[in-house]
Each structure stands twice: as C-alpha cells, then as structure tokens.
Design an enzyme around this catalytic site. Sequence first.
Site, PDB file in Angstrom:
ATOM      1  N   PRO A  93      41.574  44.312  37.008  1.00  0.00           N
ATOM      2  CA  PRO A  93      40.851  43.354  38.003  1.00  0.00           C
ATOM      3  C   PRO A  93      40.066  43.286  38.984  1.00  0.00           C
ATOM      4  O   PRO A  93      39.385  44.219  39.682  1.00  0.00           O
ATOM      5  CB  PRO A  93      42.682  44.140  38.825  1.00  0.00           C
ATOM      6  CG  PRO A  93      42.775  45.222  38.847  1.00  0.00           C
ATOM      7  CD  PRO A  93      41.934  46.000  37.821  1.00  0.00           C
ATOM      8  N   GLU A  94      39.681  41.826  39.674  1.00  0.00           N
ATOM      9  CA  GLU A  94      38.922  41.527  40.401  1.00  0.00           C
ATOM     10  C   GLU A  94      39.605  40.833  42.151  1.00  0.00           C
ATOM     11  O   GLU A  94      40.690  40.654  41.803  1.00  0.00           O
ATOM     12  CB  GLU A  94      38.040  40.512  39.595  1.00  0.00           C
ATOM     13  CG  GLU A  94      37.342  41.175  38.692  1.00  0.00           C
ATOM     14  CD  GLU A  94      36.382  40.382  38.546  1.00  0.00           C
ATOM     15  OE1 GLU A  94      35.949  39.556  38.952  1.00  0.00           O
ATOM     16  OE2 GLU A  94      36.030  40.414  37.091  1.00  0.00           O
ATOM     17  N   LYS A 114      38.547  44.275  46.536  1.00  0.00           N
ATOM     18  CA  LYS A 114      39.616  44.872  45.492  1.00  0.00           C
ATOM     19  C   LYS A 114      40.806  45.801  46.132  1.00  0.00           C
ATOM     20  O   LYS A 114      41.464  46.701  45.313  1.00  0.00           O
ATOM     21  CB  LYS A 114      38.868  45.439  44.348  1.00  0.00           C
ATOM     22  CG  LYS A 114      37.616  44.681  43.500  1.00  0.00           C
ATOM     23  CD  LYS A 114      37.176  44.591  42.957  1.00  0.00           C
ATOM     24  CE  LYS A 114      35.600  43.825  41.894  1.00  0.00           C
ATOM     25  NZ  LYS A 114      34.994  44.718  41.428  1.00  0.00           N
ATOM     26  N   ARG A 162      44.464  54.415  32.454  1.00  0.00           N
ATOM     27  CA  ARG A 162      42.924  55.415  33.039  1.00  0.00           C
ATOM     28  C   ARG A 162      42.383  55.869  33.881  1.00  0.00           C
ATOM     29  O   ARG A 162      41.835  56.972  34.019  1.00  0.00           O
ATOM     30  CB  ARG A 162      41.592  54.399  32.771  1.00  0.00           C
ATOM     31  CG  ARG A 162      41.841  53.481  31.212  1.00  0.00           C
ATOM     32  CD  ARG A 162      41.153  52.385  30.845  1.00  0.00           C
ATOM     33  NE  ARG A 162      39.635  52.973  30.779  1.00  0.00           N
ATOM     34  CZ  ARG A 162      38.506  51.976  31.003  1.00  0.00           C
ATOM     35  NH1 ARG A 162      39.034  51.100  30.336  1.00  0.00           N
ATOM     36  NH2 ARG A 162      37.320  53.005  30.666  1.00  0.00           N
ATOM     37  N   ARG A 206      27.092  46.565  32.520  1.00  0.00           N
ATOM     38  CA  ARG A 206      28.044  45.842  32.137  1.00  0.00           C
ATOM     39  C   ARG A 206      27.256  44.544  30.754  1.00  0.00           C
ATOM     40  O   ARG A 206      26.216  44.218  31.094  1.00  0.00           O
ATOM     41  CB  ARG A 206      28.073  44.859  32.979  1.00  0.00           C
ATOM     42  CG  ARG A 206      28.624  45.996  34.401  1.00  0.00           C
ATOM     43  CD  ARG A 206      29.623  47.135  33.398  1.00  0.00           C
ATOM     44  NE  ARG A 206      31.308  47.335  33.777  1.00  0.00           N
ATOM     45  CZ  ARG A 206      31.387  46.584  34.391  1.00  0.00           C
ATOM     46  NH1 ARG A 206      31.075  46.272  36.078  1.00  0.00           N
ATOM     47  NH2 ARG A 206      32.923  46.142  34.171  1.00  0.00           N
TER      48      ARG A 206
END
Length: 285
Positions: free
Chosen positions: A2-3, A57, A109, A256
């Site tokens: 999520p951002e 976040k 995770r 990334r």
Amino acid sequence: MPELPEVEIARRNLVRWLDGRRVVRAEADDTRVFRGARRQDFASLQGRLESLERRGKYLLFTFEGGRGLMAHLGMTGRFLRRPEGVPVPYSRARFYLDSGEVIHFADSRLFGRMEPCPASRLYALDAVKELGRDPLAEGLTAGQLQEALGTSRQALKVALMDQGRVTGLGNIHAAEALYRAGLHPARAPASLSPAEWARLADAIHASIAFGLEEQQGDEPAYLEDGAENRFLVYGRAGTPCARCGATVESFTQGGRTTHCCPQCQPLHPARKPPDGRRKTAARRR
DNA sequence: GGATGCCTGTGG
DNA sequence: CCACAGGCATCC
C-alpha cells in the site's frame, strides 16, 4: 504494497468501523510485526477510538485513555473486518469490538510494523518524526515540492520515494505522477523548471486522487489477483503508451522497477517540441 | 550511489 | 523452477 491512497482508505474504513463502538479486547500474536516494540502493550488498547491520523504510509491510533498505536502495512499488510469466529489468513493482531465484529491486522510477508506507545509520543517516534510533507493531509504546492526535492542529488523518482522529503508515494504512484507530469524518472531534481515543479505537484495530487477513487471499499483491492492493471504506465512495459503509442520502458532505479514512456517523458527535454520521431533506447525485460 | 535482507505468494 | 512483488532498514 500500500501507498498513500491505500493507507488513507484503510484509515477511513477503520474510522467508520470503530465509530460508536468499543474495543473490548485486543490481542497480538508473537510475530516480527512488533520488532523491538512492547507487544504486550497492544492488549491495553481498549475502549473508544479517539482519533486516527495518517502520515504518509503510517497510521497513528489514539484510544481513550491516551493509549496509542503506530501501524505500517509494509507490502502485504491490511486491516479487515470480519464477524467473530471467521478465520482470517495471516491475522497477526486483532481488535474485538462490542458489536461482535473483529478487526484483523493481516500480513503474510510480515513486512508490516506495529508499535504501541503513549498517544502523546506517536509523532515523536523516529519513523514518524522524520517524515516529509504529506501531500493529502498537509497539502503540497509546487514551491513546497521544489523545496523538498530540489536539493536532492538522487534521480527524481528515487527522491520522490524518499519518505523524508515527501511522504506517501511509493513505486507505483511515483511512476504514475512522473508520467502524468511528463517527466523522466531519471531527471536530476535540480534541473526542473518552475513549470515542471508545478506539473509534478499537480500530477501527484491527481495520482493520489485516482488511487483513492480506485481503492474505495472495505476490502483492499491491491492484493487481489486477476485485477486488471488500471495504471497509466506502471506494469505496462513493452506495451504502447496510451497517449503517444511509443513503447513503455522499464528499468531499475534504487533497486525498484521503474516504468515510463520515453516519448512523453524525455530525459533531455527539447527546447522546442519534437517534431520527428526520435530513436528510443527501449529496454525490455 | 548501489546491493542486500527481511518474508510469502504468484505468475511466467 | 525462477523472478518478481505497491516497503523499509542496513550495509558498503
């Protein structure tokens, strides 16, 4: 994963779920989510939710009695509301409500993070106090954006994702904002013109607004499989740019994957609008 | 600046 | 099977 938009939707959901309700029991499993924090303090988060704020976040809970909780969703964290008794995969911590519902923090995770602490100290937590401006919560003008990023010697996209400069943008929305602004991710921040900073500020707000619209709803959509890609460039390497038809590229920045359109986002902006077609060094994977 | 590790799931 | 995933910290 999520951002900012996804975390903001989580915040709004939680506020709605907890409105008029009381947490009668809170429990947290012994997982990495708490890192060095005092997991046992999680159980003291009870009663009414007084406020729930978001910075970037991070979610910052204040419960009655001044108990606080910092939460970060990491890559796969999410808050889910279920009737009591319904099992939730990877549930790591739970709020039991007086309504018979349970709010789970689920995270496969375990990159997510929670830290209970006195509410008065939430903004003093290291991770929180070092955050830059939040475009949605605090606003972000072109000038503020330039002030935050202009001195960076990193690539523009890497700087955009630096939570200490501007907070909330991650890999997707940084790429999307740059595409909307017509700026190449590898541009040097110091090279941007005032008009470009203005375009980027607008583009950031547009990307966030789009994300909020997309992610609305109680069930987080960002982890669902089979969901079609609704982004403009993210995840579209090798396919035609919707605006100009050039092939969308992908390459690596700061570890990334970055996506961009080499035509709409020139690395070296032309002094005058390009009239021929240019050669693009498309790199595909 | 870049590379790596943390975890598990999924898609090619 | 391997490569990769919307985050972050830590190492050189």
